[in-house]
Design a protein around this motif. Structure first.
Motif, PDB file in Angstrom:
ATOM      1  N   SER A 124       0.859  -1.183   0.000  1.00  0.00           N
ATOM      2  CA  SER A 124       0.000   0.000   0.000  1.00  0.00           C
ATOM      3  C   SER A 124       0.896   1.233   0.000  1.00  0.00           C
ATOM      4  O   SER A 124       1.695   1.426   0.915  1.00  0.00           O
ATOM      5  N   LEU A 125       0.768   2.041  -1.032  1.00  0.00           N
ATOM      6  CA  LEU A 125       1.580   3.258  -1.132  1.00  0.00           C
ATOM      7  C   LEU A 125       0.880   4.454  -0.496  1.00  0.00           C
ATOM      8  O   LEU A 125       1.395   5.571  -0.560  1.00  0.00           O
ATOM      9  N   ASP A 126      -0.256   4.211   0.137  1.00  0.00           N
ATOM     10  CA  ASP A 126      -1.053   5.314   0.675  1.00  0.00           C
ATOM     11  C   ASP A 126      -1.739   4.889   1.977  1.00  0.00           C
ATOM     12  O   ASP A 126      -2.958   4.925   2.080  1.00  0.00           O
ATOM     13  N   LEU A 127      -0.939   4.472   2.968  1.00  0.00           N
ATOM     14  CA  LEU A 127      -1.513   4.105   4.257  1.00  0.00           C
ATOM     15  C   LEU A 127      -2.181   5.333   4.867  1.00  0.00           C
ATOM     16  O   LEU A 127      -1.645   6.438   4.809  1.00  0.00           O
ATOM     17  N   LYS A 128      -3.343   5.142   5.445  1.00  0.00           N
ATOM     18  CA  LYS A 128      -4.124   6.265   5.985  1.00  0.00           C
ATOM     19  C   LYS A 128      -3.802   6.586   7.434  1.00  0.00           C
ATOM     20  O   LYS A 128      -3.940   7.721   7.875  1.00  0.00           O
ATOM     21  N   SER A 129      -3.404   5.572   8.190  1.00  0.00           N
ATOM     22  CA  SER A 129      -3.208   5.763   9.620  1.00  0.00           C
ATOM     23  C   SER A 129      -2.035   6.695   9.917  1.00  0.00           C
ATOM     24  O   SER A 129      -1.097   6.809   9.126  1.00  0.00           O
ATOM     25  N   THR A 130      -2.098   7.324  11.087  1.00  0.00           N
ATOM     26  CA  THR A 130      -1.024   8.222  11.510  1.00  0.00           C
ATOM     27  C   THR A 130      -0.380   7.733  12.811  1.00  0.00           C
ATOM     28  O   THR A 130       0.347   8.479  13.458  1.00  0.00           O
ATOM     29  N   THR A 131      -0.656   6.465  13.175  1.00  0.00           N
ATOM     30  CA  THR A 131      -0.061   5.892  14.379  1.00  0.00           C
ATOM     31  C   THR A 131       0.616   4.569  14.047  1.00  0.00           C
ATOM     32  O   THR A 131       0.262   3.907  13.066  1.00  0.00           O
ATOM     33  N   LYS A 132       1.542   4.189  14.896  1.00  0.00           N
ATOM     34  CA  LYS A 132       2.256   2.920  14.731  1.00  0.00           C
ATOM     35  C   LYS A 132       1.277   1.734  14.717  1.00  0.00           C
ATOM     36  O   LYS A 132       1.308   0.906  13.805  1.00  0.00           O
ATOM     37  N   ILE A 133       0.411   1.677  15.708  1.00  0.00           N
ATOM     38  CA  ILE A 133      -0.543   0.566  15.780  1.00  0.00           C
ATOM     39  C   ILE A 133      -1.487   0.598  14.577  1.00  0.00           C
ATOM     40  O   ILE A 133      -1.829  -0.444  14.016  1.00  0.00           O
ATOM     41  N   GLY A 134      -1.873   1.790  14.160  1.00  0.00           N
ATOM     42  CA  GLY A 134      -2.773   1.918  13.013  1.00  0.00           C
ATOM     43  C   GLY A 134      -2.176   1.376  11.726  1.00  0.00           C
ATOM     44  O   GLY A 134      -2.845   0.652  10.983  1.00  0.00           O
ATOM     45  N   VAL A 135      -0.908   1.698  11.460  1.00  0.00           N
ATOM     46  CA  VAL A 135      -0.308   1.192  10.218  1.00  0.00           C
ATOM     47  C   VAL A 135      -0.059  -0.311  10.302  1.00  0.00           C
ATOM     48  O   VAL A 135      -0.205  -1.021   9.302  1.00  0.00           O
ATOM     49  N   ILE A 136       0.280  -0.798  11.490  1.00  0.00           N
ATOM     50  CA  ILE A 136       0.436  -2.251  11.652  1.00  0.00           C
ATOM     51  C   ILE A 136      -0.902  -2.938  11.365  1.00  0.00           C
ATOM     52  O   ILE A 136      -0.957  -3.958  10.679  1.00  0.00           O
ATOM     53  N   ALA A 137      -1.995  -2.352  11.851  1.00  0.00           N
ATOM     54  CA  ALA A 137      -3.327  -2.921  11.609  1.00  0.00           C
ATOM     55  C   ALA A 137      -3.694  -2.865  10.123  1.00  0.00           C
ATOM     56  O   ALA A 137      -4.246  -3.833   9.580  1.00  0.00           O
ATOM     57  N   GLU A 138      -3.392  -1.757   9.449  1.00  0.00           N
ATOM     58  CA  GLU A 138      -3.691  -1.650   8.015  1.00  0.00           C
ATOM     59  C   GLU A 138      -2.939  -2.710   7.214  1.00  0.00           C
ATOM     60  O   GLU A 138      -3.506  -3.360   6.326  1.00  0.00           O
ATOM     61  N   LEU A 139      -1.650  -2.880   7.512  1.00  0.00           N
ATOM     62  CA  LEU A 139      -0.855  -3.867   6.788  1.00  0.00           C
ATOM     63  C   LEU A 139      -1.295  -5.287   7.139  1.00  0.00           C
ATOM     64  O   LEU A 139      -1.316  -6.173   6.276  1.00  0.00           O
ATOM     65  N   THR A 140      -1.676  -5.505   8.396  1.00  0.00           N
ATOM     66  CA  THR A 140      -2.182  -6.817   8.801  1.00  0.00           C
ATOM     67  C   THR A 140      -3.456  -7.141   8.031  1.00  0.00           C
ATOM     68  O   THR A 140      -3.666  -8.281   7.608  1.00  0.00           O
ATOM     69  N   ASN A 141      -4.304  -6.132   7.806  1.00  0.00           N
ATOM     70  CA  ASN A 141      -5.521  -6.369   7.040  1.00  0.00           C
ATOM     71  C   ASN A 141      -5.192  -6.793   5.610  1.00  0.00           C
ATOM     72  O   ASN A 141      -5.853  -7.678   5.056  1.00  0.00           O
ATOM     73  N   LEU A 142      -4.165  -6.196   5.006  1.00  0.00           N
ATOM     74  CA  LEU A 142      -3.733  -6.634   3.665  1.00  0.00           C
ATOM     75  C   LEU A 142      -3.331  -8.113   3.698  1.00  0.00           C
ATOM     76  O   LEU A 142      -3.686  -8.881   2.803  1.00  0.00           O
ATOM     77  N   LEU A 143      -2.593  -8.489   4.729  1.00  0.00           N
ATOM     78  CA  LEU A 143      -2.174  -9.884   4.877  1.00  0.00           C
ATOM     79  C   LEU A 143      -3.387 -10.796   5.048  1.00  0.00           C
ATOM     80  O   LEU A 143      -3.442 -11.883   4.483  1.00  0.00           O
ATOM     81  N   PHE A 144      -4.374 -10.329   5.816  1.00  0.00           N
ATOM     82  CA  PHE A 144      -5.576 -11.119   6.079  1.00  0.00           C
ATOM     83  C   PHE A 144      -6.401 -11.323   4.810  1.00  0.00           C
ATOM     84  O   PHE A 144      -6.761 -12.446   4.459  1.00  0.00           O
TER      85      PHE A 144
END
Length: 158
Positions: free
Chosen positions: A20-40
């Protein structure tokens, strides 16, 4: 398909669907969750919450932020179906414990099956470390326009 150490290449662990070249989150946990969702959604992880918990457990052991805006969080987990790497870039810098004390905007999240946690995990980390030692490649990560370009830079390291 399990990833074998002797034939390890990035095209087996990272695909355009995991970038994802455009992660929306602005927190560490948020970006980890966004990337985890891609994996899921791509069948690499079976339980998002359990995987995030494993990643955060590893985060508590020491910083995964490197230098020049890059972090390499990782989780070894029973919820990982297929050892994979998800890559994200944010538009805003994120606070993250890093070696140079600077913020992060490129996150390379390793999802490692427990059965791969020794050899494959170390081999992946070695390959990424070699890649990230190249100043020119780090600079390219900041300006790449397509997911394909990310894959090509990773593939150059094989």
């Amino acid at each position: 398909m399990d990833v074998q150490m002797d034939d390890l290449d990035f095209t087996k662990v990272v695909t355009e669907d995991l970038i994802s070249l455009d992660l929306k989150s602005t927190t560490k946990i948020g970006v980890i969750a966004e990337l985890t969702n891609l994996l899921f959604v791509n069948g690499c992880v079976t339980d998002e919450a359990a995987f995030i918990e494993d990643v955060l457990y590893r985060e508590s052991a020491g910083p995964t932020g490197l230098e020049k805006g890059i972090a390499i969080p990782h989780g070894k987990s029973d919820s990982v179906q297929k050892t994979s790497i998800a890559i994200g870039r944010t538009n805003k810098e994120i606070e993250w414990e890093s070696l140079d004390g600077g913020p992060i905007n490129i996150i390379i999240l390793f999802a490692v099956k427990n059965s791969d946690k020794t050899t494959t995990h170390i081999k992946l980390l070695q390959k990424v470390a070699v890649l990230l030692a190249d100043e020119e490649k780090i600079e390219k990560f900041q300006t790449l326009q397509t997911k394909r370009e990310f894959i090509e830079i990773f593939a150059e390291n094989n």
